[in-house]
Motif scaffolding. Structure first.
Motif, mmCIF file in Angstrom:
data_model
loop_
_atom_site.group_PDB
_atom_site.id
_atom_site.type_symbol
_atom_site.label_atom_id
_atom_site.label_comp_id
_atom_site.label_asym_id
_atom_site.label_seq_id
_atom_site.Cartn_x
_atom_site.Cartn_y
_atom_site.Cartn_z
ATOM 1 N N LEU A 94 42.735 47.530 57.558
ATOM 2 C CA LEU A 94 41.523 48.164 57.925
ATOM 3 C C LEU A 94 41.618 49.223 59.019
ATOM 4 O O LEU A 94 41.227 50.032 59.288
ATOM 5 C CB LEU A 94 40.382 47.344 57.970
ATOM 6 C CG LEU A 94 39.888 46.636 56.594
ATOM 7 C CD1 LEU A 94 38.651 45.679 57.076
ATOM 8 C CD2 LEU A 94 39.213 47.925 55.800
ATOM 9 N N ARG A 95 42.619 48.500 59.861
ATOM 10 C CA ARG A 95 42.453 49.181 61.316
ATOM 11 C C ARG A 95 43.285 50.311 61.125
ATOM 12 O O ARG A 95 43.059 51.443 61.522
ATOM 13 C CB ARG A 95 43.364 48.265 62.293
ATOM 14 C CG ARG A 95 42.660 46.899 62.647
ATOM 15 C CD ARG A 95 43.044 46.313 64.048
ATOM 16 N NE ARG A 95 44.559 46.046 64.198
ATOM 17 C CZ ARG A 95 45.165 45.510 65.213
ATOM 18 N NH1 ARG A 95 44.419 45.086 66.041
ATOM 19 N NH2 ARG A 95 46.447 45.592 65.058
ATOM 20 N N HIS A 96 44.272 50.365 60.077
ATOM 21 C CA HIS A 96 45.147 51.540 59.869
ATOM 22 C C HIS A 96 44.057 52.697 59.454
ATOM 23 O O HIS A 96 44.275 53.951 59.827
ATOM 24 C CB HIS A 96 46.271 51.447 59.028
ATOM 25 C CG HIS A 96 47.435 50.855 60.166
ATOM 26 N ND1 HIS A 96 47.924 51.697 61.096
ATOM 27 C CD2 HIS A 96 47.899 49.718 60.264
ATOM 28 C CE1 HIS A 96 48.748 50.972 61.786
ATOM 29 N NE2 HIS A 96 48.698 49.542 61.487
ATOM 30 N N GLU A 97 43.314 52.223 58.373
ATOM 31 C CA GLU A 97 42.515 53.164 57.740
ATOM 32 C C GLU A 97 41.481 53.677 58.454
ATOM 33 O O GLU A 97 41.153 54.954 58.430
ATOM 34 C CB GLU A 97 42.081 52.581 56.233
ATOM 35 C CG GLU A 97 41.577 53.308 55.417
ATOM 36 C CD GLU A 97 41.137 52.606 53.928
ATOM 37 O OE1 GLU A 97 41.648 51.460 53.812
ATOM 38 O OE2 GLU A 97 40.432 53.264 53.266
ATOM 39 N N ALA A 98 40.831 52.801 59.366
ATOM 40 C CA ALA A 98 39.773 53.202 60.389
ATOM 41 C C ALA A 98 40.319 54.071 61.417
ATOM 42 O O ALA A 98 39.753 55.316 61.647
ATOM 43 C CB ALA A 98 38.957 52.042 60.796
ATOM 44 N N ALA A 99 41.479 53.914 61.753
ATOM 45 C CA ALA A 99 42.110 54.935 62.838
ATOM 46 C C ALA A 99 42.409 56.013 62.447
ATOM 47 O O ALA A 99 42.133 57.161 62.909
ATOM 48 C CB ALA A 99 43.538 54.014 63.846
ATOM 49 N N GLU A 100 42.887 56.188 60.887
ATOM 50 C CA GLU A 100 43.361 57.543 60.411
ATOM 51 C C GLU A 100 41.945 58.232 60.120
ATOM 52 O O GLU A 100 41.984 59.511 60.423
ATOM 53 C CB GLU A 100 43.700 57.139 58.986
ATOM 54 C CG GLU A 100 44.838 58.083 58.280
ATOM 55 C CD GLU A 100 45.283 57.428 57.164
ATOM 56 O OE1 GLU A 100 44.927 57.927 56.048
ATOM 57 O OE2 GLU A 100 46.296 56.653 57.348
ATOM 58 N N LYS A 101 40.753 57.562 59.969
ATOM 59 C CA LYS A 101 39.634 58.542 59.854
ATOM 60 C C LYS A 101 38.692 58.395 60.969
ATOM 61 O O LYS A 101 37.771 59.030 61.059
ATOM 62 C CB LYS A 101 38.785 57.643 58.716
ATOM 63 C CG LYS A 101 39.363 57.743 57.370
ATOM 64 C CD LYS A 101 38.749 57.052 56.252
ATOM 65 C CE LYS A 101 39.568 57.183 55.044
ATOM 66 N NZ LYS A 101 39.150 56.542 53.745
ATOM 67 N N ASP A 102 39.381 58.063 62.056
ATOM 68 C CA ASP A 102 38.627 57.780 63.159
ATOM 69 C C ASP A 102 36.839 57.246 62.906
ATOM 70 O O ASP A 102 36.072 57.855 63.427
ATOM 71 C CB ASP A 102 38.426 59.252 63.999
ATOM 72 C CG ASP A 102 37.959 59.030 65.624
ATOM 73 O OD1 ASP A 102 37.944 57.923 65.804
ATOM 74 O OD2 ASP A 102 37.465 60.083 65.802
ATOM 75 N N ALA A 103 36.865 56.373 62.174
ATOM 76 C CA ALA A 103 35.683 55.687 61.575
ATOM 77 C C ALA A 103 34.772 55.257 62.710
ATOM 78 O O ALA A 103 35.397 54.557 63.819
ATOM 79 C CB ALA A 103 35.883 54.766 60.633
ATOM 80 N N LEU A 104 33.454 55.440 62.800
ATOM 81 C CA LEU A 104 32.589 54.511 63.616
ATOM 82 C C LEU A 104 32.560 53.221 62.982
ATOM 83 O O LEU A 104 32.023 52.995 61.677
ATOM 84 C CB LEU A 104 31.184 55.299 63.628
ATOM 85 C CG LEU A 104 30.139 54.743 64.381
ATOM 86 C CD1 LEU A 104 30.651 55.083 65.803
ATOM 87 C CD2 LEU A 104 28.815 55.322 64.038
ATOM 88 N N LEU A 105 32.909 52.235 63.862
ATOM 89 C CA LEU A 105 32.852 50.782 63.302
ATOM 90 C C LEU A 105 31.510 50.144 63.559
ATOM 91 O O LEU A 105 31.176 50.294 64.561
ATOM 92 C CB LEU A 105 33.829 50.032 64.114
ATOM 93 C CG LEU A 105 35.393 50.727 64.008
ATOM 94 C CD1 LEU A 105 36.307 50.044 65.083
ATOM 95 C CD2 LEU A 105 35.933 50.559 62.558
ATOM 96 N N VAL A 106 31.191 49.422 62.629
ATOM 97 C CA VAL A 106 29.687 48.750 62.982
ATOM 98 C C VAL A 106 30.235 47.201 63.134
ATOM 99 O O VAL A 106 30.623 46.539 61.871
ATOM 100 C CB VAL A 106 28.793 49.036 61.968
ATOM 101 C CG1 VAL A 106 27.369 48.420 62.264
ATOM 102 C CG2 VAL A 106 28.286 50.315 62.085
ATOM 103 N N PHE A 107 29.905 46.407 63.995
ATOM 104 C CA PHE A 107 29.886 45.225 64.166
ATOM 105 C C PHE A 107 28.841 44.326 63.773
ATOM 106 O O PHE A 107 27.901 44.582 64.737
ATOM 107 C CB PHE A 107 30.537 44.891 65.556
ATOM 108 C CG PHE A 107 32.123 45.355 65.927
ATOM 109 C CD1 PHE A 107 33.159 44.931 65.106
ATOM 110 C CD2 PHE A 107 32.042 46.665 66.532
ATOM 111 C CE1 PHE A 107 34.258 45.788 65.297
ATOM 112 C CE2 PHE A 107 33.347 47.300 66.652
ATOM 113 C CZ PHE A 107 34.452 46.871 66.241
#
Ligand SMILES: [Zn+2]
Length: 298
Positions: free
Chosen positions: A251-264
């Protein structure tokens, strides 16, 4: 707090069902307290404030609500033990701040069947909220859950029994209001689920993607921002911690690639953030933060 977030053309809101105080060891597992107390300071009972957030999405398939918090069916004794706010209908109150009533919700997605994620799916149909007949909180919604998660919730073992409460989902099954799905789903334009095992067997996270922007609602794949920064920090709640680590790695790689806004979902300090790569891995750059109303007397 209800936070509006726009992803491309998709309007979303981050809602909260309120704080509870739980043992810090639950969230930080094998990690020594001297390390995790740098992130969040426990009270005298070793408890930390933990949020229960939901994601609301205005989509072309209608209004989608992801998870529904603890709800109002927990006995007063339990609510007191966890320092939970006694105001009723906290999530529904936040929904109102976003401009909606429970009957406006078209889809309720369960990321998994743990009580702090789906307790708010049903309520007692009595004037004072005391036990009685159970009805859906979102009367017109189609509720959606994964088949394997329903199986695990329906036949819990000694370790999992406390968090799987049939009152949270059985009334929905009886009314044929719970759709059982298998694997990742596309719920609407720009809204899809992703199976992210470890915490449970078929935990599902939610991606919102439109106009080159992305949001990742991590659910219990990474409870706190620090869990996403450090692969080895895995909650003791997780049934398969080594799988949790591999899920986070992907997930970290996918989120970094998309510069995704993460919701915790459970972090009482960092609501949203984005990943920043560094030579050792990743850190989370917080975007929306809040100060948990930390009650030192507890
Ligand atoms: Zn959980």
């Amino acid at each position: 707090m209800a936070y509006p977030v726009k992803i491309g053309s998709l309007q979303c809101y981050i809602l909260s069902d309120g704080l509870q105080y739980v043992d810090g060891g639950g969230f930080f597992g094998l990690i020594p307290r001297v390390l995790w107390q740098e992130v969040v300071e426990p009270n005298a009972l070793n408890q930390i404030p933990v949020d229960a957030r939901s994601l609301l999405i205005e989509s072309d398939a209608g209004l989608i609500l992801v998870d529904v918090g603890n709800g109002d069916k927990l006995p007063a004794k339990v609510r007191q033990r966890f320092g939970m706010d006694d105001r009723r209908l906290r999530l529904v109150g936040e929904l109102a701040r976003a401009g909606y009533r429970p009957e406006d919700v078209n889809i309720v997605l369960f990321t998994h069947f743990h009580g702090d994620h789906i307790g708010g799916a049903t309520r007692w149909d009595t004037e004072d909220g005391t036990p009685g007949p159970l009805v859906p909180v979102f009367p017109r919604a189609r509720y959606i859950g994964q088949r394997i998660e329903l199986a695990d919730a329906s036949f819990p073992n000694e370790r999992t029994a406390a968090t799987y409460v049939a009152d949270n989902f059985k009334p929905l099954l009886e009314r044929k209001q719970l759709a059982i799905v298998d694997g990742p789903q596309r719920l609407a334009h720009g809204v899809r689920t992703d199976i992210v095992p470890g915490h449970t067997r078929y935990l599902q996270a939610v991606w919102v993607e439109d106009g080159g922007e992305a949001l990742l609602f991590l659910t219990d794949a990474a409870n706190w921002a620090v869990h996403f920064e450090r692969l080895a920090w895995v909650p003791s709640y997780d049934i398969d911690p080594l799988t949790s680590m591999e899920t986070k790695r992907r997930l970290r790689h996918e989120a970094a690639e998309k510069d995704a806004l993460l919701v915790f979902q459970h972090d009482s300090q960092v609501v949203t953030g984005r990943l920043a790569a560094n030579p050792r891995g990743f850190t989370v750059r917080p975007e929306v933060t809040e100060l948990a109303h930390h009650d030192a007397s507890r």
